[in-house]
Design an enzyme around this catalytic site. Sequence first.
Site, PDB file in Angstrom:
ATOM      1  N   ASP A   1       0.873  -1.163   0.000  1.00  0.00           N
ATOM      2  CA  ASP A   1       0.000   0.000   0.000  1.00  0.00           C
ATOM      3  C   ASP A   1       0.918   1.223   0.000  1.00  0.00           C
ATOM      4  O   ASP A   1       2.104   1.129   0.325  1.00  0.00           O
ATOM      5  CB  ASP A   1      -0.876  -0.040   1.248  1.00  0.00           C
ATOM      6  CG  ASP A   1      -1.719   1.208   1.418  1.00  0.00           C
ATOM      7  OD1 ASP A   1      -2.441   1.563   0.483  1.00  0.00           O
ATOM      8  OD2 ASP A   1      -1.620   1.838   2.494  1.00  0.00           O
TER       9      ASP A   1
ATOM     10  N   ASP B   1      -1.639  -0.872   6.080  1.00  0.00           N
ATOM     11  CA  ASP B   1      -1.781  -0.147   7.350  1.00  0.00           C
ATOM     12  C   ASP B   1      -3.228   0.013   7.772  1.00  0.00           C
ATOM     13  O   ASP B   1      -3.533   0.890   8.586  1.00  0.00           O
ATOM     14  CB  ASP B   1      -1.145   1.254   7.221  1.00  0.00           C
ATOM     15  CG  ASP B   1      -1.997   2.194   6.365  1.00  0.00           C
ATOM     16  OD1 ASP B   1      -2.230   3.334   6.805  1.00  0.00           O
ATOM     17  OD2 ASP B   1      -2.421   1.780   5.268  1.00  0.00           O
TER      18      ASP B   1
END
Length: 223
Positions: A7, A169
Amino acid sequence: MRTVIFDLDGTLADTSGDLIAAANFCFRNMGFGDVLDVEYDAGIALRGGRRMLTEGLTRLGRFEEAMVDRYYPVLLEAYGEHIAEFTYFFPGALEAVEALRSAGYGVGICTNKPEALAEQLMQTLGARDLFGALVGADTLTVRKPDPEPLRETARRLGGDPDLTILIGDSDTDRNTARAAGVPSVLVTFGPSGDDMAALEPEALLDDYAALPMVVDALIGRNS
């Protein structure tokens, strides 16, 4: 090839400062002044532009979906004009990417940031060439947590989508990896780090220096 997919916002880099600046530009344009604060609202910023607009307008008691729709393109334009004034890579992130590449892994990015902005950011930061593929929110017709963007990133790297791992996250990243049937590693040093353990990923990451070892343990070439 086995692949490691990252990400972007909140995982590789802290982009919250520039995102909040773009949102506050919109709020000032609305006549409200700065509404979001970098120190307290970083977690909201990393959820994306629409989430920031929704949160700010809700705090003001002025939320309307039409207002979010109207200002979202304004936010994206403002963000693109000042995309990397406050953004920085988390310590050790690029070194970990280099180590994974040297170990033979394909390395890519799968983000819910619009593809053009993700490309612009990585080019501006001088790190785009480290990643063999980049898939954004609008690259396909679906976005995370649908597993297809993750699988497509692995395929663009020349990898097997079943032999990949997602570094993220958020619950979005955890759910994406789960839907794809692959492991996830969630970083604990982002704004929502304290909440990552409750998502029960295959591993938590406190320091990028440990990532190559974690990856080897989860999808290593000899595993």
